[in-house]
Design an enzyme around this catalytic site. Structure first.
Site, PDB file in Angstrom:
ATOM      1  N   HIS A 298     -18.695 -11.806  10.894  1.00  0.00           N
ATOM      2  CA  HIS A 298     -18.446 -11.118   9.712  1.00  0.00           C
ATOM      3  C   HIS A 298     -19.105  -9.958   9.065  1.00  0.00           C
ATOM      4  CE1 HIS A 298     -22.551 -12.308   9.974  1.00  0.00           C
ATOM      5  NE2 HIS A 298     -22.657 -11.320   9.083  1.00  0.00           N
TER       6      HIS A 298
ATOM      7  N   GLU B  69     -26.382   8.650  23.184  1.00  0.00           N
ATOM      8  CA  GLU B  69     -25.951   8.212  22.617  1.00  0.00           C
ATOM      9  C   GLU B  69     -23.987   7.936  22.699  1.00  0.00           C
ATOM     10  OE1 GLU B  69     -27.742  10.247  21.071  1.00  0.00           O
ATOM     11  OE2 GLU B  69     -29.074   8.647  19.216  1.00  0.00           O
TER      12      GLU B  69
ATOM     13  N   ASP C 286     -18.025 -17.929  14.253  1.00  0.00           N
ATOM     14  CA  ASP C 286     -18.797 -16.309  13.941  1.00  0.00           C
ATOM     15  C   ASP C 286     -19.101 -15.385  14.941  1.00  0.00           C
ATOM     16  OD1 ASP C 286     -18.916 -14.425  11.927  1.00  0.00           O
ATOM     17  OD2 ASP C 286     -21.354 -15.370  11.676  1.00  0.00           O
TER      18      ASP C 286
ATOM     19  N   GLY D  32     -28.626  -7.609   8.815  1.00  0.00           N
ATOM     20  CA  GLY D  32     -28.371  -5.883   9.964  1.00  0.00           C
ATOM     21  C   GLY D  32     -28.583  -6.151  11.789  1.00  0.00           C
TER      22      GLY D  32
ATOM     23  N   SER E 292     -26.893  -8.968  12.467  1.00  0.00           N
ATOM     24  CA  SER E 292     -26.207  -9.604  12.898  1.00  0.00           C
ATOM     25  C   SER E 292     -25.324  -9.598  13.453  1.00  0.00           C
ATOM     26  CB  SER E 292     -25.280 -10.008  11.228  1.00  0.00           C
ATOM     27  OG  SER E 292     -26.015 -11.095  10.620  1.00  0.00           O
ATOM     28  N   GLY E 293     -24.323 -10.517  14.387  1.00  0.00           N
ATOM     29  CA  GLY E 293     -23.226  -9.455  15.804  1.00  0.00           C
ATOM     30  C   GLY E 293     -24.499  -9.461  16.896  1.00  0.00           C
TER      31      GLY E 293
HETATM   32  N1  ARG Z   1     -26.303 -12.651   8.591  1.00  0.00           N
HETATM   33  C1  ARG Z   1     -27.564 -11.501   8.378  1.00  0.00           C
HETATM   34  C2  ARG Z   1     -26.975 -10.162   8.992  1.00  0.00           C
HETATM   35  O1  ARG Z   1     -25.763  -9.814   7.678  1.00  0.00           O
HETATM   36  C3  ARG Z   1     -28.245 -11.695   9.158  1.00  0.00           C
HETATM   37  C4  ARG Z   1     -28.490 -13.101   9.572  1.00  0.00           C
HETATM   38  C5  ARG Z   1     -30.028 -13.740  10.458  1.00  0.00           C
HETATM   39  N2  ARG Z   1     -30.225 -14.090   9.554  1.00  0.00           N
HETATM   40  C6  ARG Z   1     -31.587 -15.037  10.339  1.00  0.00           C
HETATM   41  N3  ARG Z   1     -33.202 -15.450   9.295  1.00  0.00           N
HETATM   42  N4  ARG Z   1     -32.135 -14.576  10.976  1.00  0.00           N
HETATM   43  O2  ARG Z   1     -27.103  -9.743   9.128  1.00  0.00           O
END
Ligand code: ARG
Length: 256
Positions: free
Chosen positions: A60, A84, A106, A201, A203-204
């Site tokens: 995503h 960096e 995902d 933020g 995510s990934g």
């Molecule tokens: N989908 C979110 C992102 O775009 C992260 C979700 C993780 N959320 C959580 N409550 N663990 O960064």
């Protein structure tokens, strides 16, 4: 009574202020983490370096090759620290089974244009073997530059990390929690009381258990909500796909 109340409020303040409940790790101690940024330098996702040419992240986080920049060796996003390394993606390979409605599979690999150079600030993340699990209760660590609270919508400038226990899929899937939405390609981590979690933020980014990236930050319900642990892509279910994708790109037939 007054002092007890004060301490209680203080503790609650700390938990509230950091819904992810984490802290800043020592600079450049998590050397495999990368920040995925827009070409304008806006951080939007995390990732893990699994090969000098490859980053593992969430499907995503796919915003398209032309919009994306990968930054390794970073700690403070707002400061240039001289540690960096930057690369543009060459190709994004989201898992073919990724489903953005169910969040299943995902996971995504990014082949970079320029390899990252390993050293004091940048290294590779070990992955679990195919099909291996982590037991419920095992404490893992998730890190990222994501929001420290959902309400304020603040991206912290320095990397943060938090330790969380693995939650069994049975409990995560129960009717008081995610009610059947956890597939066998997902793992959950968090406290029943909430307060510590990944957030927007993150995510990934990597959930590391026993020194290996067992999870990729995928989704959740709010951030740090009681009874709703964070949901992660189970990397061990995709270890063969990762290896196949990376190594087949170096053979003549499948050139990424
Ligand atoms: N989908 C979110 C992102 O775009 C992260 C979700 C993780 N959320 C959580 N409550 N663990 O960064």
């Amino acid at each position: 009574m007054g002092t007890i109340l004060f301490h209680l409020l203080h503790v609650m303040y700390i938990i509230q202020d950091r819904i992810v409940g984490g802290y800043a790790p020592a600079p450049n101690s998590i050397k495999y983490i990368v920040s995925l940024q827009t070409t304008k330098g806006q951080h939007f996702c995390g990732g893990s370096l699994v090969h000098k040419y490859w980053v593992l992240t969430a499907a995503h986080c796919n915003i398209g090759t032309d919009e994306m920049m990968i930054v390794a060796g970073d700690y403070s996003l707002s400061m240039f620290e001289g540690t960096e390394q930057y690369s543009k993606p060459h190709r994004l390979i989201p898992h073919p089974l990724y489903n953005k409605t169910t969040n299943n599979a995902d996971i995504m690999l990014i082949k970079m244009r320029v390899p990252m150079v390993m050293g004091s600030y940048v290294s590779l993340a070990p992955l679990p073997r195919q099909g291996t699990g982590v037991m419920a209760g095992r404490v893992c660590r998730v890190s990222g530059w994501g929001y420290t609270s959902l309400g304020e919508g603040q991206i912290p400038s320095t990397l943060r990390t938090v330790k969380l226990p693995i939650v069994s899929s049975a409990r995560c899937n129960s009717s008081e929690s995610f009610n059947g939405n956890i597939t066998s390609n997902m793992i959950c981590a968090g406290y029943n009381a909430g307060g510590k979690d990944a957030c927007k933020g993150d995510s990934g980014g990597p959930l590391v258990c026993e020194g290996r990236v067992y999870g990729v930050v995928s989704w959740g319900n709010g951030c740090g909500d009681a009874k709703f642990p964070g949901v992660y892509t189970a990397v061990s279910k995709f270890r063969r796909w990762v290896d196949r994708t990376i190594y087949s790109s170096y053979t003549r037939c499948l050139k990424y």
